[in-house]
Write a protein that holds these residues in place. Structure first.
Motif, PDB file in Angstrom:
ATOM      1  N   ASN A 294       5.349 -18.578  -0.589  1.00  0.00           N
ATOM      2  CA  ASN A 294       4.526 -17.865  -1.879  1.00  0.00           C
ATOM      3  C   ASN A 294       4.842 -15.902  -1.910  1.00  0.00           C
ATOM      4  N   PRO A 295       5.163 -15.727  -1.488  1.00  0.00           N
ATOM      5  CA  PRO A 295       4.577 -14.197  -1.821  1.00  0.00           C
ATOM      6  C   PRO A 295       4.309 -13.965  -3.409  1.00  0.00           C
ATOM      7  N   GLN A 296       3.242 -12.632  -3.226  1.00  0.00           N
ATOM      8  CA  GLN A 296       3.304 -11.840  -4.172  1.00  0.00           C
ATOM      9  C   GLN A 296       4.220 -10.848  -4.556  1.00  0.00           C
ATOM     10  N   VAL A 297       4.596 -11.330  -5.676  1.00  0.00           N
ATOM     11  CA  VAL A 297       6.200 -11.054  -6.333  1.00  0.00           C
ATOM     12  C   VAL A 297       5.842  -9.246  -6.856  1.00  0.00           C
ATOM     13  N   TRP A 298       6.190  -8.535  -6.898  1.00  0.00           N
ATOM     14  CA  TRP A 298       5.862  -6.687  -7.291  1.00  0.00           C
ATOM     15  C   TRP A 298       6.871  -7.301  -9.044  1.00  0.00           C
ATOM     16  N   TRP A 299       6.341  -6.811 -10.062  1.00  0.00           N
ATOM     17  CA  TRP A 299       7.141  -6.980 -11.244  1.00  0.00           C
ATOM     18  C   TRP A 299       6.917  -5.400 -11.888  1.00  0.00           C
ATOM     19  N   PRO A 300       7.703  -4.667 -12.370  1.00  0.00           N
ATOM     20  CA  PRO A 300       7.607  -3.924 -13.761  1.00  0.00           C
ATOM     21  C   PRO A 300       6.107  -4.577 -13.988  1.00  0.00           C
ATOM     22  N   PHE A 301       6.165  -2.989 -15.451  1.00  0.00           N
ATOM     23  CA  PHE A 301       3.856  -3.623 -15.085  1.00  0.00           C
ATOM     24  C   PHE A 301       4.582  -4.831 -17.172  1.00  0.00           C
ATOM     25  N   GLN A 302       5.248  -4.292 -17.735  1.00  0.00           N
ATOM     26  CA  GLN A 302       5.292  -5.503 -18.038  1.00  0.00           C
ATOM     27  C   GLN A 302       5.704  -6.233 -18.474  1.00  0.00           C
ATOM     28  N   MET A 303       6.004  -6.829 -17.462  1.00  0.00           N
ATOM     29  CA  MET A 303       6.310  -8.431 -16.521  1.00  0.00           C
ATOM     30  C   MET A 303       5.660  -9.421 -15.539  1.00  0.00           C
ATOM     31  N   GLY A 304       4.060  -8.133 -15.312  1.00  0.00           N
ATOM     32  CA  GLY A 304       4.128  -8.942 -14.212  1.00  0.00           C
ATOM     33  C   GLY A 304       2.550  -7.770 -13.612  1.00  0.00           C
ATOM     34  N   ALA A 305       2.704  -8.676 -12.303  1.00  0.00           N
ATOM     35  CA  ALA A 305       1.470  -7.997 -11.420  1.00  0.00           C
ATOM     36  C   ALA A 305       2.553  -6.981 -10.855  1.00  0.00           C
ATOM     37  N   GLN A 306       1.327  -5.894  -9.338  1.00  0.00           N
ATOM     38  CA  GLN A 306       2.271  -4.657  -9.266  1.00  0.00           C
ATOM     39  C   GLN A 306       1.834  -4.868  -7.447  1.00  0.00           C
ATOM     40  N   PRO A 307       1.863  -5.858  -7.409  1.00  0.00           N
ATOM     41  CA  PRO A 307       1.031  -6.390  -5.347  1.00  0.00           C
ATOM     42  C   PRO A 307       1.681  -5.351  -4.490  1.00  0.00           C
ATOM     43  N   LEU A 308       1.404  -5.286  -3.760  1.00  0.00           N
ATOM     44  CA  LEU A 308       2.120  -4.115  -2.535  1.00  0.00           C
ATOM     45  C   LEU A 308       1.572  -4.841  -1.285  1.00  0.00           C
ATOM     46  N   TYR A 309       2.342  -4.824   0.075  1.00  0.00           N
ATOM     47  CA  TYR A 309       2.407  -4.965   1.785  1.00  0.00           C
ATOM     48  C   TYR A 309       2.448  -3.507   2.280  1.00  0.00           C
ATOM     49  N   GLN A 310       1.488  -4.307   3.337  1.00  0.00           N
ATOM     50  CA  GLN A 310       2.130  -2.711   4.508  1.00  0.00           C
ATOM     51  C   GLN A 310       2.651  -2.793   5.278  1.00  0.00           C
ATOM     52  N   ALA A 311       3.496  -2.589   6.104  1.00  0.00           N
ATOM     53  CA  ALA A 311       3.905  -2.265   8.010  1.00  0.00           C
ATOM     54  C   ALA A 311       3.104  -1.207   8.666  1.00  0.00           C
ATOM     55  N   VAL A 312       2.751  -1.560   9.342  1.00  0.00           N
ATOM     56  CA  VAL A 312       2.444  -0.785  10.489  1.00  0.00           C
ATOM     57  C   VAL A 312       3.346  -1.043  11.605  1.00  0.00           C
ATOM     58  N   LEU A 313       3.823   0.014  11.544  1.00  0.00           N
ATOM     59  CA  LEU A 313       4.801  -0.055  13.871  1.00  0.00           C
ATOM     60  C   LEU A 313       3.812   1.147  14.168  1.00  0.00           C
ATOM     61  N   ALA A 314       3.568   0.500  15.339  1.00  0.00           N
ATOM     62  CA  ALA A 314       2.931   1.587  16.980  1.00  0.00           C
ATOM     63  C   ALA A 314       3.375   1.263  17.879  1.00  0.00           C
ATOM     64  N   ALA A 315       4.148   1.832  18.319  1.00  0.00           N
ATOM     65  CA  ALA A 315       5.044   2.565  19.787  1.00  0.00           C
ATOM     66  C   ALA A 315       4.208   2.559  21.299  1.00  0.00           C
TER      67      ALA A 315
END
Length: 879
Positions: A294-315
């Protein structure tokens, strides 16, 4: 000059750049400038705002001397980071306002026939086990010579072109205590190197953008560095209930012995870990996969919302932190195919009608983050869904803003310079072209706002160069559509681009856009527009002298604030059409007033036509890029809002045509339609159609039921054709929801005499008119009377809204009424201001409410005052 805050030269902690806005107006400062402390271990960072800059004609020593910490740069200019030579000179107040009149002619182009030095001193405390890398996040225009502490890091044979990124291990060159970095930028010639060229968009920058225009960073890390973090989402269609997320990063061993590193990836809230053994100096790609339910799907603004996810990597190596990397991403799918003659983009499985504009970077490539965000806010408020970046890919911040705002971006190379002098490419050009494509693709690939990459503009590359580009994009793991050119020229591997570039680039009447000939609404028009765009008088006075403003009435006069191209340096047939359609202006004020009418009606028609034909069965329209969205420098053409962010007839005509649920008229066949850009149908609506003679007499009034289908147009019959219409007449369309609320209002001024076109006389930039609509009756309108009430309230941090209610209390139409927000009575206009609507027309007894949103701080100590004026309404102020 506008105070343009610029991100600083950056020292990055474990790969994460810190951008610190600073003032762009600093003047020359004696001495070596502020010190920069280079991080001695991962996890620390510091920043410095400025470079020192000097011409090599004055600083004649070699890089081994100039990069010495003891070298005295007294007398050099202090300039902002990301500063071309011309930007640095302007920031140092070396010239009068180069935006005004012909002041830019005073700049001696000979100053840029030699290289220019950039220099920065800093302190360092190198520590064992810490590696420091010097990174150029773009090329040096045109070529760079890099020196650190008297040693040459790289030469002009390696640092070539505007876009390739470069990273150099400078650990062994750093000294404890004082250090100095020096970069020499070679003279710029866009015809001979793969650079940035403004072509015919404005008078050209005298330095041809020589210098540094992107960040230069020092990036420390431990034994293992993380590079090129990328995240892909595979979103099965059409249910959108799950997504497979694939995260990749390159782990690089910076040492001469084998190491084992553990990389922890936190992606969309889920923690994943892997260990990898790296041989000496080895790089391996590490891949992390996960399923997202059930991901929060990203859309162009006239079609839906713009949720963003984050990826953080550490070595980590053992228990010691070595490096980090992070990015944001969106879960969405973009694809394209050929539909009819045009390229049809789809987002998350839904057909996406591109209705966008062509972007112009600042003429001197300065980065003002607030200025850029203000522009994107105007774009979104206008209803435009896409921006095309032709050969001027912006810095990272624009892409971040587009991700948040849901504005799609189409990038690619430019025309009319070395980029398309394909026959002249040698081995170095091939290498730089490939490096440019790979660097740009890696930089922008994680942004959900990206929709495609065009490897050509006015011409597709041949088979050899096309392969170089495609191989480079493959190395970058580019996963979006790649298009051979913006013109209908296929290529060996990519085939049909599904694009057309038929023109026009200069004035056309509204009916032009509805024809399937030339630039009419069929297929995908990659750059197209009606040319001349005259701002309101307040704006003209900011960059034109009185004599230059008066000269606008001479359509055959060369205008410096048009194009350097002889094709577009006169108002010519734009003025001829204005005279024939609206009547010859009585003075320059009348010319500016009528210009807003012409700009409004043809810009509205362009976007309406491409919406109206979106579902055409034979040759649908799939996209249109208005030429252009904005200006690099103040001009009289090719923009929807002006350089100062003022919105006039051009903007509000486009805004009307781009409304998310919009009732519209087709000039060719007199049909009516409701365009719906959302993914939900608009059920149980009614369209009221009223025709008025010029004197306000009602000639027809009909109401029709309509359910507007989602994501496209719905036809609603044709315009009534009553007898006895005046030569110039009005049409009002009111779209009402099930509760009777007006959700869209659209007013046309039409003529019983049609505009006609001579397609046989067409050129690449214009189709001449053979006949003109007669709208001169507008000059005979009786004076209108409008009363107004104004209220202002805060709406957020440094934001407020002024609401204006206008009522026609007279007995005639109040035509093309404009509201402008002022800093006190008679004061300058508050810019930027986002108006809900403007240039509105009211019949006796009608009331409309307009809302303006803006920064509270833009007022200074003044109170907001609204100035009301109209085509037949006298100017007055209301507070």
């Amino acid at each position: 000059m506008r105070n343009r805050p610029l991100p600083a030269l950056v020292v990055a902690a474990v790969g994460l750049a810190l951008l610190v806005p600073t003032s762009a107006t600093a003047g020359p400062v004696p001495g070596t400038g502020a010190a920069l402390t280079v991080a001695a271990r991962p996890g620390t960072a510091s920043t410095v705002p400025d470079w020192r800059m000097q011409s090599s004609a004055r600083a004649t020593q070699g890089g081994d001397v100039i990069s010495g910490p003891a070298y005295s740069d007294t007398g050099w200019l202090t300039v902002p980071a990301r500063s071309t030579v011309m930007a640095g000179l302007v920031a140092s107040n070396r010239y009068p306002d180069v935006r005004y009149s012909e002041n830019m002619k005073q700049v001696d182009a000979g100053d840029f026939s030699v290289g220019w030095w950039y220099r920065k001193t800093f302190t360092a405390d190198p520590q064992p086990g810490v590696n420091t890398f010097l990174k150029l996040k773009g090329g040096i225009i045109s070529r760079g010579e890099i020196w650190l502490n008297g040693s040459k890091v790289a030469g002009t044979d390696e640092v070539v072109g505007a876009y390739p990124t470069h990273e150099f291990d400078v650990t062994s060159l750093l000294r404890k205590g004082d250090n100095a970095l020096a970069i020499k930028a070679s003279p710029s010639d866009p015809q001979n190197d793969l650079l940035i060229h403004f072509i015919d968009w404005a008078q050209l920058p005298p330095d041809r953008n020589q210098g540094i225009f992107r960040d230069v960073t020092f990036e420390p890390s431990g034994p293992v560095s993380l590079r090129d973090l990328r995240v892909d989402s595979d979103l099965p269609l059409p249910d959108l209930t799950s997504a497979k997320i694939t995260t990749k990063v390159d782990a690089r061993n910076n040492t001469g012995q084998a190491v084992t590193t553990e990389v922890t990836a936190t992606v969309a809230g889920q923690v994943l870990k892997q260990q990898v053994r790296l041989d000496a100096d080895q790089t391996k790609t590490m891949t992390f996969t996960q399923d997202l339910r059930n991901p929060q799907v990203w859309w162009p603004f006239q079609m839906g919302a713009q949720p963003l996810y984050q990826a953080v990597l550490a070595a980590n190596v053992g228990t010691t932190a070595s490096d980090t990397a992070k990015t944001t991403f969106g879960v969405r799918e973009v694809s394209s195919s050929i539909r009819g003659t045009g390229r049809q983009f789809s987002v998350n499985g839904k057909p996406f009608l591109v209705r966008g504009g062509g972007w112009a970077s600042d003429l001197f490539l300065r980065t003002d983050l607030r200025y850029i965000e203000d522009q994107l806010d105007l774009v979104k408020t206008m209803g435009m869904n896409t921006i095309r970046l032709e050969g001027k890919p912006e810095n990272d911040e624009l892409y971040d803003m587009a991700d948040r705002k849901g504005i799609m971006l189409l990038t690619g190379w430019e025309c009319c310079s070395k980029w398309e002098k394909y026959d002249s490419f040698d081995a170095e050009d091939d290498r730089v072209a490939g490096e440019s494509a790979e660097s740009e693709a890696k930089r922008i690939r994680n942004h959900p706002s990206m929709i495609g990459f065009m490897i050509g503009s006015d011409a597709a590359p041949g088979a050899g160069l096309e392969k170089i580009y495609l191989d480079a994009l493959k190395r970058a793991e580019w996963n979006l559509p790649v298009i051979s050119s913006a013109k209908n020229i296929g290529s060996p591997q990519l085939g049909n681009p599904g694009m057309k570039m038929d023109g026009p680039y200069w004035w056309e009447p509204p009916v032009y856009w509805f024809s399937k000939q030339k630039g009419g609404a069929a297929g995908f028009a990659s750059e197209i527009g009606p040319g001349a765009t005259i701002p309101e008088m307040d704006e003209l006075k900011k960059f034109l002298s009185t004599a230059e403003i008066n000269r606008l009435a001479d359509y055959n006069a060369t205008q410096y604030h048009l194009s350097p191209s002889t094709t577009f340096n006169k108002l010519s047939f734009w003025g001829t059409a204005l005279d024939n359609r609206y009547g010859k202006p009585s003075n320059v004020e009348d010319l500016v007033r009528k210009a807003q009418l012409a700009n409004y009606e043809t810009n509205r028609a362009q976007f309406e036509a491409f919406g109206d034909n979106f579902n055409d069965a034979n040759n649908p329209s799939t996209g249109v890029i208005y030429w252009m969205l904005n200006n690099a420098w103040p001009t009289l053409y090719w923009h929807l809002y002006d350089y100062y962010l003022a919105t006039a007839g051009s903007y509000f005509g486009a805004k009307a045509g781009l409304r998310p649920l919009h009732a519209q008229y087709s000039y060719d066949d007199k049909s009516l339609a409701v365009m719906n850009t959302s993914l939900q149908p608009a059920n149980n609506h009614k369209l009221q159609i009223t025709l008025f003679n010029l004197d306000g007499t009602q000639k027809a009034d009909e109401t029709r039921n309509v359910t507007a289908a989602a994501n496209g147009p719905t036809k609603v019959g044709t315009l009534p054709q009553p007898s006895g219409l005046s030569t110039t007449y009005f049409v009002r369309l009111l779209l009402k929801d099930a509760a009777g609320k007006v959700v869209d209002r659209n007013v046309y001024w039409l003529s019983t005499k049609a505009d006609t076109l001579n397609y046989g006389g067409s050129t690449w930039y214009h189709t001449p008119q053979s006949g003109y609509a007669d709208l001169k009756g507008l000059n005979t309108l009786k004076p209108g009377t409008v009363t107004s009430t104004v209220s202002t309230a805060p709406i957020g941090d440094d934001r407020q809204a002024t609401t204006v209610t206008v009522k026609n209390t007279g007995n005639t139409v109040a035509f093309f009424v404009r509201a402008s927000l002022r800093k006190g009575a008679g004061g300058p206009e508050v810019l930027p201001t986002q108006w809900s609507d403007n240039y509105v027309t009211l019949w006796p007894g009608e009331t409309l409410t307009l809302k303006a949103e803006y920064r509270s701080s833009a007022l200074g100590s003044a109170q907001p005052v609204v100035e009301i004026s109209g085509h037949n309404v006298a100017k007055k102020s209301v507070s």
